[in-house]
Design a protein around this motif. Sequence first.
Motif, mmCIF file in Angstrom:
data_model
loop_
_atom_site.group_PDB
_atom_site.id
_atom_site.type_symbol
_atom_site.label_atom_id
_atom_site.label_comp_id
_atom_site.label_asym_id
_atom_site.label_seq_id
_atom_site.Cartn_x
_atom_site.Cartn_y
_atom_site.Cartn_z
ATOM 1 N N SER A 196 -3.453 -6.545 0.215
ATOM 2 C CA SER A 196 -3.068 -7.675 1.024
ATOM 3 C C SER A 196 -1.745 -7.963 1.227
ATOM 4 O O SER A 196 -0.934 -7.214 1.051
ATOM 5 N N ARG A 197 -1.425 -8.960 2.106
ATOM 6 C CA ARG A 197 -0.007 -9.199 2.390
ATOM 7 C C ARG A 197 0.564 -9.614 1.060
ATOM 8 O O ARG A 197 2.126 -9.133 1.132
ATOM 9 N N GLU A 238 -7.920 -1.512 -1.211
ATOM 10 C CA GLU A 238 -7.865 -2.531 -0.178
ATOM 11 C C GLU A 238 -6.276 -3.055 -0.848
ATOM 12 O O GLU A 238 -6.014 -3.076 -1.738
ATOM 13 N N GLU A 256 -1.789 -5.484 5.430
ATOM 14 C CA GLU A 256 -2.681 -5.568 4.955
ATOM 15 C C GLU A 256 -3.994 -4.861 5.297
ATOM 16 O O GLU A 256 -3.766 -4.220 6.424
#
Length: 286
Positions: free
Chosen positions: A19-20, A17, A93
Amino acid sequence: MLSHAEIMALRREVRFEWSRKDTMLYALGIGMPSDPLDERELAFVYEPRQAAMPSFVVTPAFNDGLGDLIGYDYSQVLHGEHAFTLHRPVPVEGRGTARLRMLEAWDKGQGKGAVFAHETLLTLDGDDTPFARVVTTAFARADGGFGGSTAPQPAPHAVPTRAPDRTVEIATHRNQALLYRQSGDANPLHADPETARRAGFSQPILHGLCSYAICLRAVMASYCDHDPARVHHHAVRFSAPVFPGETLLVDLWRDDDIVSFEARVKERGVTVIRNGKTVLKQAERC
């Protein structure tokens, strides 16, 4: 060392994963924006109209390769080639699954080393179709003689013999490796002076995948107006290290939707990237 049959049967599946902030940190790590007032590059590090660099796809599952399962000597391994192919633009993301498998293991013979290529398919949650394919090739200098393939490796992309259509100059920064390593490659070779000296370098070297991304920056600035949606494929062969603070001169040749490139260090005249190839989408509009 495993047998060739055992190596070719290797598989791995891992979750990822990002994120921004991760996509912004990656863009900063590859030196963007060169000019903070350039709104096209600013989009990769500024939230209101944020975009992800296509080459960001090399970071998910980076530390989950198949080398530890093969059992080769990491201290004798060189990063040979790297490529990605995108089927859809990289989201800023996301989370999903990376599925890894061996593509081939070429055996150069006892004492002559081996070349290993593996594939990583990235699939986002809620979508059964991979949005990206990454191929990593490594040269293990100490690990030949396991009964692997003796067939020739695929020929690398041949750049044109004419003079470059254009050359783009991009400076790296003295602290760039320290910033790029925050995107996942924490190898001390890129940070610790003593580790670099033991490896035969006068100082820590820049990550090859940082130079890889810098070449993509040159292509996007020259032919795609920094639009990440126009990048389909990006591949290189690594030929020499870059030291943080050096300047890269990226020579570019465009033929329809294919941009060929090589990169050399301005200060030393050393070619560090060879046989580069970027495939563009919607080439007629670039």
